[in-house]
Scaffold this motif. Structure first.
Motif, PDB file in Angstrom:
ATOM      1  N   LYS A  69       0.725  -1.133   0.064  1.00 50.33           N
ATOM      2  CA  LYS A  69      -0.093   0.107   0.035  1.00 50.33           C
ATOM      3  C   LYS A  69       0.825   1.262  -0.008  1.00 50.33           C
ATOM      4  O   LYS A  69       1.486   1.636   0.940  1.00 50.33           O
ATOM      5  CB  LYS A  69      -0.919  -0.074   1.144  1.00 50.33           C
ATOM      6  CG  LYS A  69      -1.985  -1.084   1.071  1.00 50.33           C
ATOM      7  CD  LYS A  69      -2.778  -1.161   2.487  1.00 50.33           C
ATOM      8  CE  LYS A  69      -3.586  -2.583   2.370  1.00 50.33           C
ATOM      9  NZ  LYS A  69      -4.582  -2.803   3.344  1.00 50.33           N
ATOM     10  N   ILE A  70       1.017   1.701  -0.932  1.00 55.12           N
ATOM     11  CA  ILE A  70       1.618   2.985  -1.339  1.00 55.12           C
ATOM     12  C   ILE A  70       0.769   4.152  -1.574  1.00 55.12           C
ATOM     13  O   ILE A  70      -0.144   4.387  -2.620  1.00 55.12           O
ATOM     14  CB  ILE A  70       2.743   2.950  -2.565  1.00 55.12           C
ATOM     15  CG1 ILE A  70       3.466   1.795  -2.431  1.00 55.12           C
ATOM     16  CG2 ILE A  70       3.318   4.141  -2.678  1.00 55.12           C
ATOM     17  CD1 ILE A  70       4.365   1.515  -3.708  1.00 55.12           C
ATOM     18  N   ALA A  71       0.564   5.069  -0.580  1.00 53.12           N
ATOM     19  CA  ALA A  71      -0.319   6.050  -0.340  1.00 53.12           C
ATOM     20  C   ALA A  71       0.096   7.343   0.136  1.00 53.12           C
ATOM     21  O   ALA A  71       0.799   7.127   1.122  1.00 53.12           O
ATOM     22  CB  ALA A  71      -1.667   5.569   0.292  1.00 53.12           C
ATOM     23  N   LEU A 128       6.558  11.080  -4.904  1.00 52.56           N
ATOM     24  CA  LEU A 128       6.828   9.781  -5.680  1.00 52.56           C
ATOM     25  C   LEU A 128       6.448  10.059  -6.934  1.00 52.56           C
ATOM     26  O   LEU A 128       5.280  10.729  -7.392  1.00 52.56           O
ATOM     27  CB  LEU A 128       5.905   8.752  -4.984  1.00 52.56           C
ATOM     28  CG  LEU A 128       6.062   7.365  -5.664  1.00 52.56           C
ATOM     29  CD1 LEU A 128       7.692   6.904  -5.241  1.00 52.56           C
ATOM     30  CD2 LEU A 128       5.113   6.307  -5.297  1.00 52.56           C
ATOM     31  N   GLU A 129       7.454   9.869  -7.833  1.00 54.51           N
ATOM     32  CA  GLU A 129       7.246  10.018  -9.500  1.00 54.51           C
ATOM     33  C   GLU A 129       7.462   8.850 -10.073  1.00 54.51           C
ATOM     34  O   GLU A 129       6.736   8.740 -11.296  1.00 54.51           O
ATOM     35  CB  GLU A 129       8.594  11.037  -9.877  1.00 54.51           C
ATOM     36  CG  GLU A 129       8.354  12.432  -9.254  1.00 54.51           C
ATOM     37  CD  GLU A 129       9.736  13.273  -9.587  1.00 54.51           C
ATOM     38  OE1 GLU A 129      10.696  12.507 -10.257  1.00 54.51           O
ATOM     39  OE2 GLU A 129       9.844  14.583  -9.033  1.00 54.51           O
ATOM     40  N   ASN A 177      -3.309   8.312  -4.339  1.00 54.07           N
ATOM     41  CA  ASN A 177      -2.984   9.476  -3.740  1.00 54.07           C
ATOM     42  C   ASN A 177      -1.377  10.020  -3.574  1.00 54.07           C
ATOM     43  O   ASN A 177      -0.772  10.495  -2.958  1.00 54.07           O
ATOM     44  CB  ASN A 177      -3.436   9.703  -2.266  1.00 54.07           C
ATOM     45  CG  ASN A 177      -3.760  11.130  -1.833  1.00 54.07           C
ATOM     46  OD1 ASN A 177      -3.470  12.058  -2.649  1.00 54.07           O
ATOM     47  ND2 ASN A 177      -3.745  11.272  -0.526  1.00 54.07           N
ATOM     48  N   CYS A 178      -0.818   9.737  -4.900  1.00 58.37           N
ATOM     49  CA  CYS A 178       0.654  10.227  -5.205  1.00 58.37           C
ATOM     50  C   CYS A 178       0.436  11.069  -6.421  1.00 58.37           C
ATOM     51  O   CYS A 178       0.769  10.825  -7.477  1.00 58.37           O
ATOM     52  CB  CYS A 178       1.499   9.086  -5.462  1.00 58.37           C
ATOM     53  SG  CYS A 178       1.487   7.727  -4.031  1.00 58.37           S
ATOM     54  N   PRO A 179       0.315  12.479  -6.087  1.00 60.02           N
ATOM     55  CA  PRO A 179       0.109  13.291  -7.187  1.00 60.02           C
ATOM     56  C   PRO A 179       1.184  13.741  -8.176  1.00 60.02           C
ATOM     57  O   PRO A 179       0.784  14.223  -9.193  1.00 60.02           O
ATOM     58  CB  PRO A 179      -0.381  14.866  -6.372  1.00 60.02           C
ATOM     59  CG  PRO A 179       0.449  14.631  -5.074  1.00 60.02           C
ATOM     60  CD  PRO A 179       0.505  13.189  -4.881  1.00 60.02           C
ATOM     61  N   ARG A 180       2.414  13.420  -7.817  1.00 60.78           N
ATOM     62  CA  ARG A 180       3.453  13.586  -8.866  1.00 60.78           C
ATOM     63  C   ARG A 180       3.822  12.309  -9.508  1.00 60.78           C
ATOM     64  O   ARG A 180       4.640  12.327 -10.314  1.00 60.78           O
ATOM     65  CB  ARG A 180       4.946  13.929  -8.343  1.00 60.78           C
ATOM     66  CG  ARG A 180       4.675  15.648  -7.637  1.00 60.78           C
ATOM     67  CD  ARG A 180       6.016  15.884  -6.983  1.00 60.78           C
ATOM     68  NE  ARG A 180       5.779  17.104  -6.072  1.00 60.78           N
ATOM     69  CZ  ARG A 180       6.624  18.396  -6.628  1.00 60.78           C
ATOM     70  NH1 ARG A 180       7.235  18.116  -7.457  1.00 60.78           N
ATOM     71  NH2 ARG A 180       6.029  19.278  -5.781  1.00 60.78           N
ATOM     72  N   SER A 206      -4.714   9.014  -8.636  1.00 60.39           N
ATOM     73  CA  SER A 206      -4.361  10.078  -8.835  1.00 60.39           C
ATOM     74  C   SER A 206      -3.583  10.279 -10.165  1.00 60.39           C
ATOM     75  O   SER A 206      -2.189  10.729 -10.200  1.00 60.39           O
ATOM     76  CB  SER A 206      -3.251  10.238  -7.579  1.00 60.39           C
ATOM     77  OG  SER A 206      -3.889  10.428  -6.470  1.00 60.39           O
ATOM     78  N   GLY A 207      -4.087  10.017 -11.196  1.00 56.33           N
ATOM     79  CA  GLY A 207      -3.449  10.064 -12.730  1.00 56.33           C
ATOM     80  C   GLY A 207      -2.042   9.526 -12.769  1.00 56.33           C
ATOM     81  O   GLY A 207      -1.308  10.307 -13.206  1.00 56.33           O
ATOM     82  N   CYS A 208      -1.837   8.279 -12.784  1.00 55.63           N
ATOM     83  CA  CYS A 208      -0.365   8.018 -12.919  1.00 55.63           C
ATOM     84  C   CYS A 208      -0.430   7.036 -14.439  1.00 55.63           C
ATOM     85  O   CYS A 208      -1.414   6.876 -14.837  1.00 55.63           O
ATOM     86  CB  CYS A 208      -0.141   6.606 -12.102  1.00 55.63           C
ATOM     87  SG  CYS A 208      -1.122   5.401 -11.918  1.00 55.63           S
ATOM     88  N   GLU A 209       0.556   7.268 -15.165  1.00 56.28           N
ATOM     89  CA  GLU A 209       0.679   6.825 -16.562  1.00 56.28           C
ATOM     90  C   GLU A 209       1.462   5.455 -16.225  1.00 56.28           C
ATOM     91  O   GLU A 209       2.422   5.116 -15.822  1.00 56.28           O
ATOM     92  CB  GLU A 209       1.974   7.442 -17.178  1.00 56.28           C
ATOM     93  CG  GLU A 209       2.130   6.988 -18.642  1.00 56.28           C
ATOM     94  CD  GLU A 209       3.085   7.921 -19.181  1.00 56.28           C
ATOM     95  OE1 GLU A 209       4.221   7.531 -19.730  1.00 56.28           O
ATOM     96  OE2 GLU A 209       3.147   9.071 -18.997  1.00 56.28           O
ATOM     97  N   VAL A 210       0.681   4.288 -16.734  1.00 59.60           N
ATOM     98  CA  VAL A 210       1.102   2.999 -16.552  1.00 59.60           C
ATOM     99  C   VAL A 210       1.776   2.525 -18.071  1.00 59.60           C
ATOM    100  O   VAL A 210       1.194   2.506 -19.079  1.00 59.60           O
ATOM    101  CB  VAL A 210      -0.292   2.068 -16.368  1.00 59.60           C
ATOM    102  CG1 VAL A 210       0.283   0.644 -16.253  1.00 59.60           C
ATOM    103  CG2 VAL A 210      -0.878   2.488 -15.091  1.00 59.60           C
TER     104      VAL A 210
END
Length: 170
Positions: A111-113, A118-119, A140-143, A164-168
């Motif tokens: 659980k990384i929250a 974090l980028e 919830n890692c906005p960067r 939180s908008g991550c690119e996979v």
């Protein structure tokens, strides 16, 4: 070693590699083998980088604290049956997490929250793969801009969440 240096020069090979061999001379075969998740040169430079921790064996976990910015787990590390959880809440400054291949097999829940800095998260092949019923959360890692999960990782997890908008990448 002088003969080795002359042979390296004669064969047109790199003195950088010779220097690396000299520095690694005291390492065990297991430590040397565990560096295969990246070039030995990358691992050596990461170790010297402020805020960076390279985990080569079980003792490496002890070097993690709230100031760590980059964590790199070398291939095959953390597969002790007693290592069943890895808590990320205390790593407030974490910017980058890179886990090599075949690592932390028995960690059940990841659980990384709420990590504001974090980028990047990269997990190699066959990681977090032996504990049934776990969860993988990256929320919830906005960067956060890049997430890469290797083949055979989290295969026994029952839930995965990304927010939180991550690119996979895949």
């Amino acid at each position: 070693m002088k003969d080795s240096a002359e042979r390296i020069k004669r064969d047109g090979n790199s003195f950088t590699l010779l220097d690396l061999v000299r520095r690694m001379k005291g390492s065990t075969p297991r430590e040397s083998a565990s560096q295969s998740s990246g070039s030995a040169m990358e691992v050596a430079s990461e170790e010297n980088e402020k805020g960076s921790v390279v985990i080569r064996n079980e003792d490496g976990w002890l070097r993690l604290d709230g100031t760590v910015e980059k964590v790199r787990v070398c291939d095959g590390v953390g597969n002790d049956h007693d290592l069943t959880e890895w808590e990320f809440a205390d790593y407030a400054a974490l910017r980058e997490l890179v886990v090599g291949n075949g690592c932390v097999a028995f960690v059940r829940d990841v659980k990384i929250a709420g990590l504001a800095w974090l980028e990047k998260v990269e997990v190699g092949d066959r990681c977090f793969s032996q504990a049934s019923g776990g969860v993988f959360e990256l929320v919830n890692c906005p960067r956060l801009r890049s997430v890469r999960i290797g083949d055979g990782s989290f295969v026994k997890a029952v839930r995965a969440a990304f927010e939180s908008g991550c690119e996979v990448e895949g």
